[in-house]
Design an enzyme around this catalytic site. Structure first.
Site, PDB file in Angstrom:
ATOM      1  N   ALA A  30       0.796  -1.224   0.000  1.00 31.27           N
ATOM      2  CA  ALA A  30       0.000   0.000   0.000  1.00 31.27           C
ATOM      3  C   ALA A  30       0.834   1.282   0.000  1.00 31.27           C
ATOM      4  CB  ALA A  30      -0.957   0.004   1.186  1.00 31.27           C
ATOM      5  N   GLY A  32       4.226   2.686  -2.418  1.00 26.83           N
ATOM      6  CA  GLY A  32       5.240   2.386  -3.437  1.00 26.83           C
ATOM      7  C   GLY A  32       6.203   3.548  -3.550  1.00 26.83           C
ATOM      8  N   LEU A  33       7.342   3.296  -4.168  1.00 25.83           N
ATOM      9  CA  LEU A  33       8.291   4.387  -4.419  1.00 25.83           C
ATOM     10  C   LEU A  33       8.044   4.940  -5.823  1.00 25.83           C
ATOM     11  CD1 LEU A  33      10.903   5.788  -3.141  1.00 25.83           C
ATOM     12  CD2 LEU A  33      12.160   4.439  -4.835  1.00 25.83           C
ATOM     13  N   GLY A  34       7.721   6.225  -5.923  1.00 27.54           N
ATOM     14  CA  GLY A  34       7.644   6.878  -7.230  1.00 27.54           C
ATOM     15  C   GLY A  34       9.041   6.986  -7.822  1.00 27.54           C
ATOM     16  N   ASP A  62       6.938   2.315  -8.723  1.00 28.05           N
ATOM     17  CA  ASP A  62       6.070   2.882  -9.758  1.00 28.05           C
ATOM     18  C   ASP A  62       6.943   3.473 -10.862  1.00 28.05           C
ATOM     19  OD1 ASP A  62       3.238   3.944 -10.515  1.00 28.05           O
ATOM     20  OD2 ASP A  62       4.572   5.671 -10.734  1.00 28.05           O
ATOM     21  N   TYR A  67       9.587   8.298 -17.902  1.00 29.91           N
ATOM     22  CA  TYR A  67      10.477   8.842 -16.882  1.00 29.91           C
ATOM     23  C   TYR A  67      11.935   8.781 -17.332  1.00 29.91           C
ATOM     24  CZ  TYR A  67       6.270   8.443 -13.941  1.00 29.91           C
ATOM     25  OH  TYR A  67       4.994   8.533 -13.441  1.00 29.91           O
ATOM     26  N   LYS A  95       4.135   2.050 -17.372  1.00 30.83           N
ATOM     27  CA  LYS A  95       3.037   2.753 -18.051  1.00 30.83           C
ATOM     28  C   LYS A  95       3.340   2.966 -19.526  1.00 30.83           C
ATOM     29  CE  LYS A  95       2.561   5.387 -13.770  1.00 30.83           C
ATOM     30  NZ  LYS A  95       3.939   5.679 -13.338  1.00 30.83           N
ATOM     31  N   HIS A 128      -0.951   5.568 -19.451  1.00 29.92           N
ATOM     32  CA  HIS A 128      -0.496   6.696 -18.617  1.00 29.92           C
ATOM     33  C   HIS A 128      -1.493   7.870 -18.643  1.00 29.92           C
ATOM     34  CE1 HIS A 128       3.587   8.320 -17.012  1.00 29.92           C
ATOM     35  NE2 HIS A 128       2.600   8.944 -16.411  1.00 29.92           N
TER      36      HIS A 128
HETATM   37  N1  LIG Z   1       0.329   8.657 -13.442  1.00 29.28           N
HETATM   38  C1  LIG Z   1       0.764   9.891 -13.583  1.00 29.28           C
HETATM   39  O1  LIG Z   1       0.350  10.612 -14.505  1.00 29.28           O
HETATM   40  C2  LIG Z   1       1.729  10.469 -12.585  1.00 29.28           C
HETATM   41  C3  LIG Z   1       1.877  11.856 -12.501  1.00 29.28           C
HETATM   42  C4  LIG Z   1       2.784  12.362 -11.567  1.00 29.28           C
HETATM   43  C5  LIG Z   1       3.492  11.501 -10.742  1.00 29.28           C
HETATM   44  N2  LIG Z   1       3.345  10.129 -10.854  1.00 29.28           N
HETATM   45  C6  LIG Z   1       4.087   9.189  -9.982  1.00 29.28           C
HETATM   46  O2  LIG Z   1       3.912   9.625  -8.633  1.00 29.28           O
HETATM   47  C7  LIG Z   1       5.193   9.756  -8.014  1.00 29.28           C
HETATM   48  C8  LIG Z   1       5.122  10.795  -6.922  1.00 29.28           C
HETATM   49  O3  LIG Z   1       4.758  12.076  -7.413  1.00 29.28           O
HETATM   50  P1  LIG Z   1       5.774  13.309  -7.351  1.00 29.28           P
HETATM   51  O4  LIG Z   1       7.148  12.799  -7.421  1.00 29.28           O
HETATM   52  O5  LIG Z   1       5.374  14.296  -8.366  1.00 29.28           O
HETATM   53  O6  LIG Z   1       5.418  14.013  -5.965  1.00 29.28           O
HETATM   54  P2  LIG Z   1       5.500  13.665  -4.408  1.00 29.28           P
HETATM   55  O7  LIG Z   1       5.788  12.236  -4.197  1.00 29.28           O
HETATM   56  O8  LIG Z   1       4.271  14.256  -3.818  1.00 29.28           O
HETATM   57  O9  LIG Z   1       6.733  14.561  -3.918  1.00 29.28           O
HETATM   58  C9  LIG Z   1       8.071  14.199  -4.114  1.00 29.28           C
HETATM   59  C10 LIG Z   1       8.962  15.273  -3.498  1.00 29.28           C
HETATM   60  O10 LIG Z   1       8.766  15.297  -2.091  1.00 29.28           O
HETATM   61  C11 LIG Z   1      10.024  15.232  -1.405  1.00 29.28           C
HETATM   62  N3  LIG Z   1       9.840  14.373  -0.240  1.00 29.28           N
HETATM   63  C12 LIG Z   1       9.563  13.049  -0.231  1.00 29.28           C
HETATM   64  N4  LIG Z   1       9.439  12.598   1.024  1.00 29.28           N
HETATM   65  C13 LIG Z   1       9.658  13.652   1.832  1.00 29.28           C
HETATM   66  C14 LIG Z   1       9.678  13.804   3.230  1.00 29.28           C
HETATM   67  N5  LIG Z   1       9.425  12.771   4.044  1.00 29.28           N
HETATM   68  N6  LIG Z   1       9.974  15.030   3.736  1.00 29.28           N
HETATM   69  C15 LIG Z   1      10.205  16.072   2.919  1.00 29.28           C
HETATM   70  N7  LIG Z   1      10.199  15.983   1.571  1.00 29.28           N
HETATM   71  C16 LIG Z   1       9.918  14.788   1.046  1.00 29.28           C
HETATM   72  C17 LIG Z   1      10.960  14.592  -2.403  1.00 29.28           C
HETATM   73  O11 LIG Z   1      12.269  15.060  -2.123  1.00 29.28           O
HETATM   74  P3  LIG Z   1      13.503  14.063  -1.776  1.00 29.28           P
HETATM   75  O12 LIG Z   1      13.761  13.289  -3.035  1.00 29.28           O
HETATM   76  O13 LIG Z   1      14.592  15.014  -1.432  1.00 29.28           O
HETATM   77  O14 LIG Z   1      13.101  13.176  -0.631  1.00 29.28           O
HETATM   78  C18 LIG Z   1      10.443  15.107  -3.729  1.00 29.28           C
HETATM   79  O15 LIG Z   1      10.965  16.372  -4.035  1.00 29.28           O
HETATM   80  C19 LIG Z   1       6.125  10.073  -9.192  1.00 29.28           C
HETATM   81  O16 LIG Z   1       7.493   9.880  -8.882  1.00 29.28           O
HETATM   82  C20 LIG Z   1       5.595   9.121 -10.238  1.00 29.28           C
HETATM   83  O17 LIG Z   1       6.084   7.804  -9.986  1.00 29.28           O
HETATM   84  C21 LIG Z   1       2.453   9.615 -11.761  1.00 29.28           C
END
Ligand SMILES: NC(=O)c1ccc[n+]([C@@H]2O[C@H](COP(=O)([O-])OP(=O)(O)OC[C@H]3O[C@@H](n4cnc5c(N)ncnc54)[C@H](OP(=O)(O)O)[C@@H]3O)[C@@H](O)[C@H]2O)c1
Length: 342
Positions: A30, A32-34, A62, A67, A95, A128
């Protein structure tokens, strides 16, 4: 590292991480690592985080072809498997990108992801975006494809038939959607032979999508939540003045202080307790992002406080998919409850 070493090194017991049961009976961790490094984090850094996260106890990753790092992530997955974690213990999602919706492209694209990820099968393969519009990676939100098309259900189902074939071929265990709306999902559910097992969608305390979340759960579709922390590291081109930051919300900050953890961890706890599967990206904080779901749950009152924070604040608006001049991004999300006409 030999098999027993990597298990001992697993800081968090994967068995302590909640699981989601999909309609097939398969179990998905429940959290995953993005792996979307975007502009700021290189493919190599993401690959190192995948290795570190597996050692920390993550079993769900994920991924996506767009990417641009599946080959590097695949090298990490190969190491993880060599070091004794069994393939069945991992949950790997990838995706299909928007320029590969064509009938001859779907299977080839999945095979390319499998080759890059060095796997025989994927646990989950998602379409996607529901729009078959190519735009170059990292382009500005004002960029438009000259061939941009709206959602055309008949075309989507042609792509979906190929996704179903991937299941028949044994290349993927489940297929799913991403960035869908209720009216689009209704049509897919009506016409699919293999139902979507999951829908990946933006979900965080300031964008809770309660109707779509409920629709997915009621129809046996697991909601996977992207940007669970409000994507604080996203590029400036993906920001608008109206955007808000859930990790800075005073209520989240107050609850975090009460629990003695980071506000990000509160967002992840809330997501898991609500019933979605968050996929936080992190190269620095991944350990705490997993550990937080294994102990000290939020109270019912805290869950209610966070439920009340919804601001309907969509961060990933998808402007590059717009197909007509002068359209606003809302057109992509069927805000009227009907699919936006072409
Ligand atoms: N299906 C789609 O269309 C779609 C769209 C967008 C994203 N995604 C997927 O969703 C994943 C996550 O989305 P996202 O990367 O945009 O946003 P997110 O996971 O909401 O935010 C990631 C950011 O938060 C920081 N962070 C993580 N844990 C933290 C913590 N405990 N304290 C403080 N900062 C923290 C990370 O920095 P650090 O690296 O420095 O920890 C990074 O800059 C993506 O990587 C991708 O796999 C899918």
């Amino acid at each position: 590292m030999i098999r027993s070493d990597i298990r001992e090194a697993a800081a968090i017991d994967p068995a302590a991480v909640p699981q989601r049961e999909l309609y097939t009976g398969a179990k998905m961790p429940a959290v995953g690592l993005g792996t979307f490094g975007s502009d700021r984090v290189s493919a190599q850094q993401v690959a190192e985080a995948v290795n570190g996260a597996a050692a920390a106890g993550y079993r769900h990753f994920d991924c996506a072809s767009v990417y641009g790092n599946e080959a590097e992530v695949g090298a990490s997955l190969a190491t993880i498997l060599q070091n004794g974690i069994q393939r069945e213990e991992l949950w790997i999602t990838s995706k299909l990108w928007n320029d590969k919706h064509g009938e001859n492209d779907v299977i080839a694209s999945c095979r390319k992801s499998l080759a890059d990820l060095r796997l025989d099968y994927l646990d989950l393969y998602l379409v996607h975006w529901p729009f078959p519009n190519f735009h170059p990676p990292n382009c500005d939100v004002s960029s438009r494809s000259p061939d941009a098309k709206p959602y055309i259900h008949e075309s989507y189902m042609k792509t979906w038939r190929k996704m179903e074939e991937l299941v028949d071929l044994g290349l993927v265990r489940h297929i799913g959607t991403s960035n869908m709306t209720i009216p689009k999902l209704k049509l897919v559910l009506r016409d699919a032979e293999v139902k979507p097992a999951a829908n990946e969608m933006e979900l965080h305390p300031h964008f809770q999508q309660p109707e779509l979340f409920k629709f997915a759960v009621d129809n046996g579709i697991q909601p996977i939540g992207y940007c669970p922390l409000g994507s604080p590291g996203r590029p400036d081109r993906d920001r608008t003045p109206e955007d808000t930051a859930p990790t800075e919300d005073p209520v989240i900050v107050k609850i975090a202080q009460r629990h003695g953890i980071n506000p990000a961890a509160i967002c992840i706890k809330w997501a898991v307790q609500r019933g979605q599967t968050p996929i936080p990206f992190s190269v620095h904080h991944y350990r705490e992002n997993l550990e937080c779901v294994t102990a000290d749950p939020l109270t019912d009152e805290e869950m209610r406080e966070i439920a009340a924070l919804d601001r309907d604040c969509r961060l990933i608006k998808g402007q590059v998919f717009l197909w007509k001049d002068g359209q606003s991004w809302e057109a992509l999300w069927d805000m009227s409850g009907e699919i936006t006409p072409p």
